[in-house]
Design a protein around this motif. Structure first.
Motif, mmCIF file in Angstrom:
data_model
loop_
_atom_site.group_PDB
_atom_site.id
_atom_site.type_symbol
_atom_site.label_atom_id
_atom_site.label_comp_id
_atom_site.label_asym_id
_atom_site.label_seq_id
_atom_site.Cartn_x
_atom_site.Cartn_y
_atom_site.Cartn_z
ATOM 1 N N VAL A 301 -9.357 -25.647 -27.893
ATOM 2 C CA VAL A 301 -8.013 -25.098 -27.722
ATOM 3 C C VAL A 301 -6.986 -26.115 -28.209
ATOM 4 C CG1 VAL A 301 -8.604 -23.617 -25.761
ATOM 5 C CG2 VAL A 301 -7.876 -25.988 -25.352
ATOM 6 N N ARG A 302 -5.741 -25.666 -28.354
ATOM 7 C CA ARG A 302 -4.645 -26.591 -28.598
ATOM 8 C C ARG A 302 -4.610 -27.610 -27.467
ATOM 9 N NH1 ARG A 302 -0.445 -23.971 -31.845
ATOM 10 N NH2 ARG A 302 1.109 -25.258 -30.790
ATOM 11 N N ILE A 303 -4.213 -28.813 -27.785
ATOM 12 C CA ILE A 303 -4.318 -29.864 -26.787
ATOM 13 C C ILE A 303 -3.489 -29.596 -25.536
ATOM 14 C CG2 ILE A 303 -2.482 -31.347 -27.683
ATOM 15 C CD1 ILE A 303 -4.652 -33.664 -27.184
ATOM 16 N N GLU A 304 -2.434 -28.791 -25.687
ATOM 17 C CA GLU A 304 -1.645 -28.451 -24.506
ATOM 18 C C GLU A 304 -2.227 -27.238 -23.771
ATOM 19 O OE1 GLU A 304 0.555 -26.434 -28.011
ATOM 20 O OE2 GLU A 304 -0.699 -28.189 -27.627
ATOM 21 N N GLY A 305 -3.355 -26.745 -24.267
ATOM 22 C CA GLY A 305 -3.955 -25.545 -23.685
ATOM 23 C C GLY A 305 -4.818 -25.812 -22.468
ATOM 24 N N ARG A 306 -5.451 -24.754 -22.010
ATOM 25 C CA ARG A 306 -6.296 -24.807 -20.820
ATOM 26 C C ARG A 306 -7.654 -24.183 -21.106
ATOM 27 N NH1 ARG A 306 -3.506 -25.770 -16.004
ATOM 28 N NH2 ARG A 306 -1.251 -26.077 -16.323
ATOM 29 N N VAL A 307 -8.606 -24.498 -20.284
ATOM 30 C CA VAL A 307 -9.921 -23.883 -20.387
ATOM 31 C C VAL A 307 -9.736 -22.373 -20.214
ATOM 32 C CG1 VAL A 307 -12.224 -23.725 -19.390
ATOM 33 C CG2 VAL A 307 -11.038 -25.937 -19.462
ATOM 34 N N PRO A 308 -10.226 -21.563 -21.135
ATOM 35 C CA PRO A 308 -9.973 -20.115 -21.059
ATOM 36 C C PRO A 308 -10.658 -19.450 -19.864
ATOM 37 C CG PRO A 308 -11.498 -20.628 -22.847
ATOM 38 C CD PRO A 308 -10.984 -21.932 -22.352
ATOM 39 N N ASP A 309 -10.096 -18.319 -19.454
ATOM 40 C CA ASP A 309 -10.640 -17.593 -18.310
ATOM 41 C C ASP A 309 -12.001 -16.973 -18.593
ATOM 42 O OD1 ASP A 309 -8.434 -18.217 -16.785
ATOM 43 O OD2 ASP A 309 -7.351 -16.378 -17.307
ATOM 44 N N ASN A 310 -12.319 -16.787 -19.886
ATOM 45 C CA ASN A 310 -13.623 -16.197 -20.234
ATOM 46 C C ASN A 310 -14.677 -17.253 -20.559
ATOM 47 O OD1 ASN A 310 -12.626 -17.087 -22.653
ATOM 48 N ND2 ASN A 310 -12.991 -15.173 -23.780
ATOM 49 N N ALA A 311 -14.426 -18.491 -20.187
ATOM 50 C CA ALA A 311 -15.370 -19.576 -20.466
ATOM 51 C C ALA A 311 -16.706 -19.319 -19.777
ATOM 52 C CB ALA A 311 -14.788 -20.906 -19.991
ATOM 53 N N GLY A 312 -17.797 -19.635 -20.496
ATOM 54 C CA GLY A 312 -19.127 -19.425 -19.960
ATOM 55 C C GLY A 312 -19.460 -20.376 -18.823
ATOM 56 N N VAL A 313 -20.254 -19.889 -17.885
ATOM 57 C CA VAL A 313 -20.600 -20.671 -16.694
ATOM 58 C C VAL A 313 -21.367 -21.932 -17.058
ATOM 59 C CG1 VAL A 313 -21.942 -20.667 -14.550
ATOM 60 C CG2 VAL A 313 -20.589 -18.654 -15.189
ATOM 61 N N ALA A 315 -21.426 -23.732 -19.818
ATOM 62 C CA ALA A 315 -20.580 -24.743 -20.441
ATOM 63 C C ALA A 315 -19.670 -25.404 -19.421
ATOM 64 C CB ALA A 315 -19.756 -24.124 -21.561
ATOM 65 N N LEU A 316 -19.102 -24.610 -18.517
ATOM 66 C CA LEU A 316 -18.235 -25.164 -17.486
ATOM 67 C C LEU A 316 -18.996 -26.117 -16.576
ATOM 68 C CD1 LEU A 316 -16.165 -22.006 -16.451
ATOM 69 C CD2 LEU A 316 -15.375 -23.958 -17.790
ATOM 70 N N GLU A 317 -20.189 -25.724 -16.197
ATOM 71 C CA GLU A 317 -20.988 -26.584 -15.317
ATOM 72 C C GLU A 317 -21.349 -27.890 -16.013
ATOM 73 O OE1 GLU A 317 -24.299 -24.168 -14.182
ATOM 74 O OE2 GLU A 317 -23.195 -23.183 -12.532
ATOM 75 N N TYR A 318 -21.758 -27.782 -17.302
ATOM 76 C CA TYR A 318 -22.140 -28.992 -18.027
ATOM 77 C C TYR A 318 -20.942 -29.922 -18.204
ATOM 78 C CZ TYR A 318 -23.954 -32.192 -21.479
ATOM 79 O OH TYR A 318 -24.333 -33.347 -22.107
ATOM 80 N N MET A 319 -19.809 -29.374 -18.561
ATOM 81 C CA MET A 319 -18.619 -30.184 -18.827
ATOM 82 C C MET A 319 -17.841 -30.535 -17.559
ATOM 83 S SD MET A 319 -18.650 -30.794 -22.056
ATOM 84 C CE MET A 319 -16.999 -31.419 -22.371
ATOM 85 N N ALA A 320 -18.274 -30.004 -16.417
ATOM 86 C CA ALA A 320 -17.614 -30.275 -15.131
ATOM 87 C C ALA A 320 -16.134 -29.902 -15.184
ATOM 88 C CB ALA A 320 -17.789 -31.732 -14.723
ATOM 89 N N LEU A 321 -15.885 -28.683 -15.656
ATOM 90 C CA LEU A 321 -14.529 -28.175 -15.774
ATOM 91 C C LEU A 321 -14.415 -26.829 -15.063
ATOM 92 C CD1 LEU A 321 -13.894 -28.901 -19.573
ATOM 93 C CD2 LEU A 321 -12.980 -30.199 -17.627
ATOM 94 N N ASP A 322 -13.192 -26.380 -14.851
ATOM 95 C CA ASP A 322 -12.937 -25.092 -14.225
ATOM 96 C C ASP A 322 -12.096 -24.222 -15.152
ATOM 97 O OD1 ASP A 322 -14.158 -25.726 -11.693
ATOM 98 O OD2 ASP A 322 -12.389 -26.950 -11.241
ATOM 99 N N LYS A 323 -12.221 -22.932 -15.017
ATOM 100 C CA LYS A 323 -11.378 -22.010 -15.770
ATOM 101 C C LYS A 323 -9.911 -22.297 -15.459
ATOM 102 C CE LYS A 323 -14.795 -18.262 -15.788
ATOM 103 N NZ LYS A 323 -15.088 -16.862 -15.372
ATOM 104 N N GLY A 324 -9.095 -22.279 -16.496
ATOM 105 C CA GLY A 324 -7.677 -22.511 -16.300
ATOM 106 C C GLY A 324 -7.281 -23.975 -16.191
ATOM 107 N N GLN A 325 -8.251 -24.876 -16.238
ATOM 108 C CA GLN A 325 -7.940 -26.303 -16.090
ATOM 109 C C GLN A 325 -7.288 -26.857 -17.348
ATOM 110 O OE1 GLN A 325 -11.282 -28.600 -14.722
ATOM 111 N NE2 GLN A 325 -10.244 -30.579 -14.976
ATOM 112 N N ALA A 326 -6.266 -27.655 -17.173
ATOM 113 C CA ALA A 326 -5.605 -28.300 -18.309
ATOM 114 C C ALA A 326 -6.486 -29.425 -18.840
ATOM 115 C CB ALA A 326 -4.252 -28.850 -17.879
ATOM 116 N N LEU A 327 -6.462 -29.604 -20.174
ATOM 117 C CA LEU A 327 -7.237 -30.694 -20.773
ATOM 118 C C LEU A 327 -6.429 -31.979 -20.845
ATOM 119 C CD1 LEU A 327 -9.067 -28.698 -23.561
ATOM 120 C CD2 LEU A 327 -10.035 -29.580 -21.446
ATOM 121 N N GLN A 328 -5.130 -31.854 -21.089
ATOM 122 C CA GLN A 328 -4.299 -33.046 -21.085
ATOM 123 C C GLN A 328 -4.342 -33.687 -19.703
ATOM 124 O OE1 GLN A 328 -0.538 -33.616 -23.385
ATOM 125 N NE2 GLN A 328 -0.523 -31.373 -23.356
ATOM 126 N N GLY A 329 -4.559 -34.989 -19.698
ATOM 127 C CA GLY A 329 -4.633 -35.705 -18.424
ATOM 128 C C GLY A 329 -6.032 -35.830 -17.871
#
Length: 459
Positions: A301-313, A315-329
């Motif tokens: 995504v654009r660097i100011e973007g967020r993890v999309p709501d349709n992100a696969g489970v 990938a989220l588990e592997y990357m330790a991220l949540d839907k809607g989470q900001a990447l900046q910071g």
């Protein structure tokens, strides 16, 4: 009346020896490049079959994939058994009479970096190597693609390959890039919008004002990731920038041969009205710095973007991220500048300009690996190495290094890395390492702040 032809038509037709039916053809191969991970196997198999390399002058080999990049390196590698890969390739290349760029050869480096540096790749050529990022070299108006070891063996013995003709695609970038946006962002944007399979079954011509405005190193970055788009290859019509880059290089033609070659190269372009099986147009003005969040380049995504709501489970588990989470910071543990995508002199210059007088954040492991020994020497002559070291980066010898993990050196298990490499698959840079791919500028900004950061806000 002759039909308008595309650049791909000209590259293909100029090398088609015979049509074999079912869409396949016998294609002449002009250049073959091997590396130490698979080169010895191909050369050994060829010798065991009692066959010789049909033209050793068109075949090259290099130690780049598993060679150690730490200072003072030898044949020893961190990969178990890696030394044998190097020594066996060296011996097989010598026996076959082909040029081998050895561990400490002054021209050693990543295959897709040294081939252009030396003028081995030329407009209109076909070039193959057992490496999927061979498409990098399409930046010179060539048809270059990755193959397997058995195909390399066949091409060395016969000078040809059987190939099914892919469909044609043109990807045009209109407009111009904004400050802080790079060719890496262009190609990631394409893949994010159209998917990692968007170019499957196609040979892709990159075109448009934003593409032709790039220097040759930027064009190589763009073509490098055509394989992440699932394209057979990516290429750009050669122009005056291409010719100026190649003139005088070691393997480029000289004197009258240069004039003859140039006359032919100038015809390598798509005619007005050329028809493509598929076309994509992107607005370069709208592209922002990109960063990946998942385990495929399309998951970006654009660097100011967020993890999309349709992100696969998964990938989220592997990357330790949540839907809607900001990447900046998002806090990082390590930063990597290198790979056949972003390890050229212009990449290191831009990164060093941002690093000068600054320090990376405490606790960050940061590594810079030049793409070739020539790049390393040129960077050192400009004092770029000192800027990296003073900022807190390790400065390495050239090679693929930690672009990928092959049982040798890697980042710490479970760490989060911002990286200029081309792939972010699971464990790409080490066991359970979470890789975020981005431009050199984004990597530097993130290393300084200790978290994923927008290079446009860099201060």
């Amino acid at each position: 009346m002759k039909q308008p032809a595309s650049l791909f038509d000209r590259l293909w037709d100029g090398h088609e020896i015979a049509r074999l039916g079912s869409g396949s053809a016998l294609i002449a191969i002009d250049r073959i490049f091997l590396h130490e991970r698979t080169g010895a196997a191909a050369l050994r198999s060829l010798a065991e079959a009692g066959r010789e390399v049909v033209d050793p002058n068109r075949v090259f080999a290099v130690a780049d994939h598993i060679v150690d990049t730490r200072p003072g390196r030898t044949d020893q590698t961190l990969m178990p058994g890696g030394q044998a890969f190097i020594s066996e390739t060296r011996a097989a290349a010598k026996a076959a009479g082909i040029r081998f760029f050895d561990v400490n050869d002054p021209d050693q480096g990543i295959v897709h970096v040294i081939s252009p540096e030396l003028g081995i790749i030329l407009p209109g050529c076909t070039l193959i190597a057992p490496d999927s990022h061979t498409c990098t070299q399409g930046a010179f108006g060539a048809l270059a693609w990755g193959i397997g070891s058995s195909e390399a063996e066949h091409a060395m013995a016969a000078g040809t390959l059987r190939l099914k003709k892919p469909k044609s695609m043109r990807v045009s970038f209109s407009g111009s890039l904004a400050q802080g946006v790079t060719p890496k962002d262009m190609i990631i944007q394409l893949i994010a919008l159209h998917g990692a399979a968007g170019g499957k079954g196609h040979a892709v011509e990159f075109a448009g004002d934003a593409v032709m405005a790039l220097d040759m190193e930027g064009r190589m970055t763009l073509c490098n990731m055509a394989t992440e788009f699932s394209a057979m290859s990516g290429f750009i019509a050669p122009d005056e920038k291409t010719f100026a880059y190649l003139k005088g290089r070691q393997y480029a033609p000289t004197s009258d041969l240069w004039d003859q070659a140039l006359a032919q190269w100038q015809s390598l372009k798509s005619d007005d009205g050329a028809v493509f099986d598929s076309e994509i147009v992107l607005d370069a003005n709208a592209i922002a710095p990109m960063v990946s969040w998942g385990t495929s380049p399309e998951s970006s995504v654009r660097i100011e973007g967020r993890v999309p709501d349709n992100a696969g489970v998964r990938a989220l588990e592997y990357m330790a991220l949540d839907k809607g989470q900001a990447l900046q910071g998002l806090k990082i543990d390590a930063a990597f500048i290198g790979s056949c995508t972003n390890s050229r002199l212009s990449d290191l210059r831009r990164a060093s300009h941002m690093l000068k007088g600054k320090k990376i954040a405490p606790g960050i492991k940061a590594i810079c690996v030049p793409g070739s020994s020539r790049v390393k020497r040129a960077a050192e002559a400009e004092g770029i190495d000192k800027i990296f070291v003073e900022a807190g980066f390790e400065w390495r010898e050239s090679g693929c290094s930690m672009c990928f993990y092959a049982g040798g050196e890697s980042f710490a298990a479970n760490s989060r890395v911002i990286s200029t490499t081309n792939r972010n698959f699971e464990s790409r840079q080490g066991p359970n390492v979470k890789t975020h791919i981005a431009s050199p500028e984004t990597v530097v900004a993130s290393a300084i702040h200790g978290a994923i950061s927008d290079p446009r806000k860099f201060s």
